[in-house]
Design an enzyme around this catalytic site. Structure first.
Site, PDB file in Angstrom:
ATOM      1  N   ALA A  34       0.846  -1.203   0.000  1.00 58.97           N
ATOM      2  CA  ALA A  34       0.000   0.000   0.000  1.00 58.97           C
ATOM      3  C   ALA A  34       0.873   1.242   0.000  1.00 58.97           C
ATOM      4  O   ALA A  34       2.011   1.230   0.461  1.00 58.97           O
ATOM      5  CB  ALA A  34      -0.899  -0.009   1.235  1.00 58.97           C
ATOM      6  N   GLY A  35       0.312   2.334  -0.513  1.00 57.54           N
ATOM      7  CA  GLY A  35       1.001   3.617  -0.504  1.00 57.54           C
ATOM      8  C   GLY A  35       1.278   4.156  -1.878  1.00 57.54           C
ATOM      9  O   GLY A  35       1.247   5.367  -2.085  1.00 57.54           O
TER      10      GLY A  35
ATOM     11  N   GLY B 181      12.741   1.437   2.660  1.00 51.38           N
ATOM     12  CA  GLY B 181      13.832   1.046   1.784  1.00 51.38           C
ATOM     13  C   GLY B 181      14.882   0.214   2.502  1.00 51.38           C
ATOM     14  O   GLY B 181      14.641  -0.346   3.576  1.00 51.38           O
TER      15      GLY B 181
ATOM     16  N   ASN C 213       9.122   9.578   4.229  1.00 49.43           N
ATOM     17  CA  ASN C 213       7.873  10.251   3.885  1.00 49.43           C
ATOM     18  C   ASN C 213       7.082  10.590   5.141  1.00 49.43           C
ATOM     19  O   ASN C 213       7.162   9.889   6.148  1.00 49.43           O
ATOM     20  CB  ASN C 213       7.034   9.386   2.932  1.00 49.43           C
ATOM     21  CG  ASN C 213       6.055   8.491   3.657  1.00 49.43           C
ATOM     22  OD1 ASN C 213       4.967   8.917   4.043  1.00 49.43           O
ATOM     23  ND2 ASN C 213       6.444   7.232   3.875  1.00 49.43           N
TER      24      ASN C 213
ATOM     25  N   ASP D 167      -0.530   3.467  -4.734  1.00 49.52           N
ATOM     26  CA  ASP D 167      -1.819   3.831  -5.327  1.00 49.52           C
ATOM     27  C   ASP D 167      -2.843   3.996  -4.212  1.00 49.52           C
ATOM     28  O   ASP D 167      -3.642   3.113  -3.939  1.00 49.52           O
ATOM     29  CB  ASP D 167      -2.254   2.759  -6.327  1.00 49.52           C
ATOM     30  CG  ASP D 167      -3.485   3.150  -7.132  1.00 49.52           C
ATOM     31  OD1 ASP D 167      -3.926   4.315  -7.025  1.00 49.52           O
ATOM     32  OD2 ASP D 167      -4.004   2.297  -7.866  1.00 49.52           O
ATOM     33  N   LYS D 168      -2.802   5.156  -3.573  1.00 46.98           N
ATOM     34  CA  LYS D 168      -3.645   5.380  -2.400  1.00 46.98           C
ATOM     35  C   LYS D 168      -5.133   5.377  -2.727  1.00 46.98           C
ATOM     36  O   LYS D 168      -5.962   5.004  -1.901  1.00 46.98           O
ATOM     37  CB  LYS D 168      -3.280   6.708  -1.738  1.00 46.98           C
ATOM     38  CG  LYS D 168      -1.897   6.731  -1.091  1.00 46.98           C
ATOM     39  CD  LYS D 168      -1.571   8.098  -0.527  1.00 46.98           C
ATOM     40  CE  LYS D 168      -0.193   8.133   0.102  1.00 46.98           C
ATOM     41  NZ  LYS D 168      -0.104   7.329   1.331  1.00 46.98           N
TER      42      LYS D 168
ATOM     43  N   SER E 174       1.369   3.499  10.779  1.00 41.71           N
ATOM     44  CA  SER E 174       1.996   4.656  10.144  1.00 41.71           C
ATOM     45  C   SER E 174       2.484   5.616  11.221  1.00 41.71           C
ATOM     46  O   SER E 174       1.744   5.924  12.166  1.00 41.71           O
ATOM     47  CB  SER E 174       1.011   5.380   9.233  1.00 41.71           C
ATOM     48  OG  SER E 174       1.550   6.622   8.815  1.00 41.71           O
TER      49      SER E 174
ATOM     50  N   LYS F 266      -1.395  -4.439   9.881  1.00 36.93           N
ATOM     51  CA  LYS F 266      -0.072  -3.958   9.488  1.00 36.93           C
ATOM     52  C   LYS F 266       0.601  -3.308  10.684  1.00 36.93           C
ATOM     53  O   LYS F 266       0.067  -2.378  11.283  1.00 36.93           O
ATOM     54  CB  LYS F 266      -0.159  -2.967   8.330  1.00 36.93           C
ATOM     55  CG  LYS F 266       1.211  -2.599   7.758  1.00 36.93           C
ATOM     56  CD  LYS F 266       1.107  -1.935   6.405  1.00 36.93           C
ATOM     57  CE  LYS F 266       2.475  -1.729   5.772  1.00 36.93           C
ATOM     58  NZ  LYS F 266       2.393  -1.185   4.400  1.00 36.93           N
TER      59      LYS F 266
ATOM     60  N   PHE G 123      -1.506   9.986   5.289  1.00 39.79           N
ATOM     61  CA  PHE G 123      -2.756   9.417   4.771  1.00 39.79           C
ATOM     62  C   PHE G 123      -3.490  10.386   3.847  1.00 39.79           C
ATOM     63  O   PHE G 123      -4.718  10.554   3.943  1.00 39.79           O
ATOM     64  CB  PHE G 123      -3.687   8.991   5.909  1.00 39.79           C
ATOM     65  CG  PHE G 123      -3.269   7.753   6.667  1.00 39.79           C
ATOM     66  CD1 PHE G 123      -2.208   6.970   6.255  1.00 39.79           C
ATOM     67  CD2 PHE G 123      -3.953   7.385   7.818  1.00 39.79           C
ATOM     68  CE1 PHE G 123      -1.834   5.829   6.967  1.00 39.79           C
ATOM     69  CE2 PHE G 123      -3.591   6.247   8.533  1.00 39.79           C
ATOM     70  CZ  PHE G 123      -2.530   5.471   8.103  1.00 39.79           C
TER      71      PHE G 123
ATOM     72  N   ASN H 197       5.704  -1.825   8.451  1.00 37.35           N
ATOM     73  CA  ASN H 197       5.573  -0.480   7.903  1.00 37.35           C
ATOM     74  C   ASN H 197       6.938   0.231   7.951  1.00 37.35           C
ATOM     75  O   ASN H 197       7.961  -0.405   8.173  1.00 37.35           O
ATOM     76  CB  ASN H 197       4.520   0.295   8.706  1.00 37.35           C
ATOM     77  CG  ASN H 197       3.763   1.328   7.883  1.00 37.35           C
ATOM     78  OD1 ASN H 197       4.345   2.012   7.059  1.00 37.35           O
ATOM     79  ND2 ASN H 197       2.473   1.444   8.124  1.00 37.35           N
TER      80      ASN H 197
ATOM     81  N   ASN I 263       2.948   8.717  10.687  1.00 41.65           N
ATOM     82  CA  ASN I 263       2.635  10.058  10.196  1.00 41.65           C
ATOM     83  C   ASN I 263       1.237  10.549  10.531  1.00 41.65           C
ATOM     84  O   ASN I 263       0.834  11.617  10.086  1.00 41.65           O
ATOM     85  CB  ASN I 263       2.843  10.100   8.674  1.00 41.65           C
ATOM     86  CG  ASN I 263       4.270   9.764   8.302  1.00 41.65           C
ATOM     87  OD1 ASN I 263       5.205  10.216   8.944  1.00 41.65           O
ATOM     88  ND2 ASN I 263       4.437   8.948   7.272  1.00 41.65           N
ATOM     89  N   THR I 264       0.476   9.763  11.295  1.00 46.38           N
ATOM     90  CA  THR I 264      -0.810  10.201  11.827  1.00 46.38           C
ATOM     91  C   THR I 264      -0.684  10.207  13.342  1.00 46.38           C
ATOM     92  O   THR I 264      -0.378   9.181  13.955  1.00 46.38           O
ATOM     93  CB  THR I 264      -1.949   9.272  11.385  1.00 46.38           C
ATOM     94  OG1 THR I 264      -2.095   9.350   9.966  1.00 46.38           O
ATOM     95  CG2 THR I 264      -3.264   9.664  12.039  1.00 46.38           C
TER      96      THR I 264
END
Length: 340
Positions: free
Chosen positions: A59-60, A265, A108, A62-63, A172, A214, A112, A243, A174-175
């Protein structure tokens, strides 16, 4: 070959601009892209689903589920779209994606960003793809963490009929506060509620759709044990490990290394594989594992299988290596999974 020509041009652009250009190309030309040489593989059954090979797209990329058909031409055994939230949201301020080419890494802090679950469902319904499709769901930024389950329930209800499996993303970085849901009591309550809804939806639709969780790579042994116990207790169908990571091991001193966000990565590879191995030991084949994190060459995909994963996913490695990596990983995982 075409990707190796295009990559320097794409890497000359801002990462998010290059990402959007790639999606636009796949959206407009997806049906014209020739299949990238299907690699023969033995299908494998995981979570009650038949996968044509063991290598999927994480995922990520093609959100919003806009380019599923174009992505299918690259030979993936399965595709996962999202993360999607109940309401559309812009994500974090730009710039929010940074390459570290010397380490085959990306940082990144997208947050979301997506057009909302209804938009994604419309794209999935319009797709011609008949393969295994995962839909990854999350919570909106504005939803208080104590009400997060409401967002997951909304998304689960809406995507259930259109997914081969559904992924619950609680990892994630980032939230704000999202990773709190990996805590023992929070996770127990969340999975209990979602499992009950999955059971009700299976009765309603006459079709059982597996559900995966996840998780993050930044976990200690005690946290992994807690998660493994919860997965078994609530009969969750699979776990995706892992993740992006918060730590910066492997990119110290590199440009952009101090940017906030999740690191993906090559530097994540070792942590991800260690989590997979520990999960495999604790789960004892009761819950299948999808291994993701740091797969930048075929041997890394085989490594995940050897550590205990049944399937693997790639994303950052795909950005650096291009479509050729998919076929190479299919061959490597096929060989790694053979009985010895």
């Amino acid at each position: 070959m075409l990707y190796q020509i295009a990559r320097p041009l794409l890497f000359a652009l801002d990462p998010e601009t290059a990402h959007e250009l790639t999606l636009s190309t796949l959206r407009n030309l997806g049906g014209l892209i020739p299949s990238c040489g299907r690699v023969q593989a033995e299908p494998v059954e995981v979570m009650g689903l038949r996968f044509p090979n063991r290598v999927g797209l994480a995922a990520g990329l093609d959100k919003n589920g806009e380019v599923i058909d174009g992505l299918a031409s690259f030979g993936f055994g399965f595709i996962e779209v999202g993360t999607v939230t109940p309401l559309a949201q812009p994500g974090n301020p730009k710039p929010r994606m940074f390459r570290i080419p010397s380490r085959k890494a990306i940082i990144n802090r997208m947050g979301f960003n997506n057009h909302g679950v209804d938009n994604l469902v419309a794209h999935v319904k319009a797709s011609k793809f008949k393969g295994v499709l995962g839909i990854n769901i999350g919570k909106n930024l504005v939803t208080p963490i104590e009400r997060a389950v409401d967002d997951y329930l909304i998304c689960l209800d809406k995507v259930y009929a259109h997914a081969s499996y559904v992924t619950i993303n609680i990892s994630s970085p980032n939230t704000k506060n999202l990773r709190q849901l990996q805590g023992e009591s929070e996770l127990d309550a969340l999975l209990g509620t979602l499992k009950a809804r999955q059971t009700a939806l299976a009765d309603q639709h006459g079709r059982y759709v597996p559900m995966t969780l996840k998780i993050a790579p930044d976990l200690d042994e005690e946290q992994i044990v807690t998660i493994a116990d919860a997965l078994r207790r609530h009969r969750i169908d699979g776990v995706i490990a892992t993740n992006t990571m918060i730590g910066r091991e492997g990119v110290e001193g590199q440009p952009h290394a101090n940017e906030a966000g999740g690191l993906s990565g090559a530097p994540v590879r070792e942590k991800s594989t260690l989590v997979i191995a520990e999960l495999a030991r604790r789960l004892a084949s009761e819950v299948p594992i999808i291994g993701v994190g740091g797969i930048t060459e075929a041997a890394h995909a085989a490594e995940k299988i050897a550590a205990g994963a049944s399937l693997v996913q790639i994303y950052t490695g795909f950005i650096y290596g291009g479509p050729e990596l998919v076929g190479d990983c299919i061959k490597a995982t096929e060989q790694a999974a053979r009985p010895r």
